[in-house]
Enzyme design. Structure first.
Site, PDB file in Angstrom:
ATOM      1  N   GLY A  13      35.260  51.874  32.047  1.00 29.10           N
ATOM      2  CA  GLY A  13      34.561  51.314  30.885  1.00 29.10           C
ATOM      3  C   GLY A  13      35.383  51.268  29.613  1.00 29.10           C
ATOM      4  O   GLY A  13      34.822  51.124  28.522  1.00 29.10           O
ATOM      5  N   SER A  14      36.713  51.342  29.731  1.00 26.53           N
ATOM      6  CA  SER A  14      37.511  51.300  28.494  1.00 26.53           C
ATOM      7  C   SER A  14      37.415  49.931  27.816  1.00 26.53           C
ATOM      8  O   SER A  14      37.440  49.841  26.584  1.00 26.53           O
ATOM      9  CB  SER A  14      38.968  51.693  28.759  1.00 26.53           C
ATOM     10  OG  SER A  14      39.648  50.666  29.440  1.00 26.53           O
ATOM     11  N   ASN A  15      37.283  48.858  28.597  1.00 25.22           N
ATOM     12  CA  ASN A  15      37.122  47.533  27.978  1.00 25.22           C
ATOM     13  C   ASN A  15      35.761  47.409  27.304  1.00 25.22           C
ATOM     14  O   ASN A  15      35.658  46.836  26.214  1.00 25.22           O
ATOM     15  CB  ASN A  15      37.306  46.418  29.013  1.00 25.22           C
ATOM     16  CG  ASN A  15      38.770  46.127  29.247  1.00 25.22           C
ATOM     17  OD1 ASN A  15      39.426  45.503  28.421  1.00 25.22           O
ATOM     18  ND2 ASN A  15      39.305  46.625  30.356  1.00 25.22           N
ATOM     19  N   HIS A 110      41.098  40.166  33.952  1.00 22.93           N
ATOM     20  CA  HIS A 110      41.815  40.564  35.164  1.00 22.93           C
ATOM     21  C   HIS A 110      43.219  41.041  34.779  1.00 22.93           C
ATOM     22  O   HIS A 110      43.889  40.397  33.967  1.00 22.93           O
ATOM     23  CB  HIS A 110      41.896  39.388  36.135  1.00 22.93           C
ATOM     24  CG  HIS A 110      42.530  39.770  37.436  1.00 22.93           C
ATOM     25  ND1 HIS A 110      41.860  40.503  38.400  1.00 22.93           N
ATOM     26  CD2 HIS A 110      43.782  39.554  37.913  1.00 22.93           C
ATOM     27  CE1 HIS A 110      42.668  40.717  39.409  1.00 22.93           C
ATOM     28  NE2 HIS A 110      43.840  40.157  39.144  1.00 22.93           N
TER      29      HIS A 110
HETATM   30  C1  GAR Z   1      40.578  46.494  33.993  1.00 18.57           C
HETATM   31  O1  GAR Z   1      41.980  46.648  34.088  1.00 18.57           O
HETATM   32  C2  GAR Z   1      40.165  45.123  34.476  1.00 18.57           C
HETATM   33  O2  GAR Z   1      41.085  44.125  34.161  1.00 18.57           O
HETATM   34  C3  GAR Z   1      40.082  45.338  35.965  1.00 18.57           C
HETATM   35  O3  GAR Z   1      39.461  46.604  36.099  1.00 18.57           O
HETATM   36  C4  GAR Z   1      39.885  47.415  34.994  1.00 18.57           C
HETATM   37  C5  GAR Z   1      38.659  48.073  34.386  1.00 18.57           C
HETATM   38  O4  GAR Z   1      39.018  49.016  33.415  1.00 18.57           O
HETATM   39  N1  GAR Z   1      39.342  44.315  36.610  1.00 18.57           N
HETATM   40  C6  GAR Z   1      39.666  43.782  37.785  1.00 18.57           C
HETATM   41  O5  GAR Z   1      40.607  44.164  38.457  1.00 18.57           O
HETATM   42  C7  GAR Z   1      38.765  42.632  38.238  1.00 18.57           C
HETATM   43  N2  GAR Z   1      39.344  41.915  39.336  1.00 18.57           N
HETATM   44  P1  GAR Z   1      37.936  49.639  32.447  1.00 18.57           P
HETATM   45  O6  GAR Z   1      36.770  50.095  33.347  1.00 18.57           O
HETATM   46  O7  GAR Z   1      38.616  50.805  31.818  1.00 18.57           O
HETATM   47  O8  GAR Z   1      37.518  48.594  31.482  1.00 18.57           O
END
Ligand code: GAR
Length: 194
Positions: A13-15, A110
């Site tokens: 969930g950092s994004n 992505h």
């Molecule tokens: C992110 O790096 C995103 O780009 C990737 O999952 C990670 C989630 O990080 N998504 C994919 O690979 C989709 N195909 P987060 O949970 O810290 O936001």
């Protein structure tokens, strides 16, 4: 006008947090109405609770089909008057029910320069391939795996032999690119490459 969004996530969930912090700083005129996750124990749930954002968790295998859980999801999104669906590490293909209800209103981030390295573990794929430059892509979601029209990209230099450092660079690039892209998208300021 403030844009009402839902964030879908399966992991850390950092994004999600970067988007919420941009909203809190007044950089993005949006409101996260709900966080949706298919992993009830994922760290995203605690992060959302810290920001007092409601969470809907579901377990896909408890439903008889993708259509069945997506019907429930669409009902929830409509109850919250959600305008845009923002995927942030949501590791499930979006099905026809959600795509039909939110046509051209679902966006994904992505961790590669698409069309290189779609699917799972894009960072691992890039490192295994030995590329020197990788990056991040924000794109519209269609029925394929990371195939929809590209909205924006940023390049990231690989730190050779160091996955952790490369990942940190990728995440930092994602956190910037997602909010700046969403800002332009909601203001109708993006020209599609396609
Ligand atoms: C992110 O790096 C995103 O780009 C990737 O999952 C990670 C989630 O990080 N998504 C994919 O690979 C989709 N195909 P987060 O949970 O810290 O936001």
């Amino acid at each position: 006008m403030t844009t009402k969004i839902a964030v879908f996530a399966s992991g850390s969930g950092s994004n999600f947090q970067a988007i919420q912090e941009a909203i809190d700083r007044g950089e993005l005129d949006a409101q996260i109405e709900i966080v949706l996750t298919d992993k009830p124990n994922a760290p995203i749930v605690k992060r959302a609770e810290k920001f007092n954002i409601p969470v809907f968790s579901f377990i896909a295998k408890h439903y008889e089909s993708k259509e069945a859980y997506e019907t429930e999801i669409v009902n929830i999104l409509e109850e919250h008057e959600v305008e845009w669906v923002i995927l942030a590490g949501y590791m499930r293909l979006i099905g026809s029910k959600l795509l039909a209800s939110y046509a051209n209103r679902i966006v994904n981030i992505h961790p590669s320069l698409l069309p290189s390295f779609p699917g799972k573990d894009a960072i691992g794929q890039a490192l295994a391939h030995g590329v020197k430059i990788t990056g991040v892509t924000v794109h519209f979601v269609d029925e394929g795996m990371d195939t929809g029209p590209i909205l924006s990209q940023a390049a990231v230099e690989v730190v050779e032999g160091d996955r952790e450092a490369t990942e940190a660079r990728i995440h930092a690039a994602e956190h910037k690119l997602y909010t700046t892209t969403l800002k332009k998208l909601f203001a109708d300021e993006i020209n599609l490459i396609h």
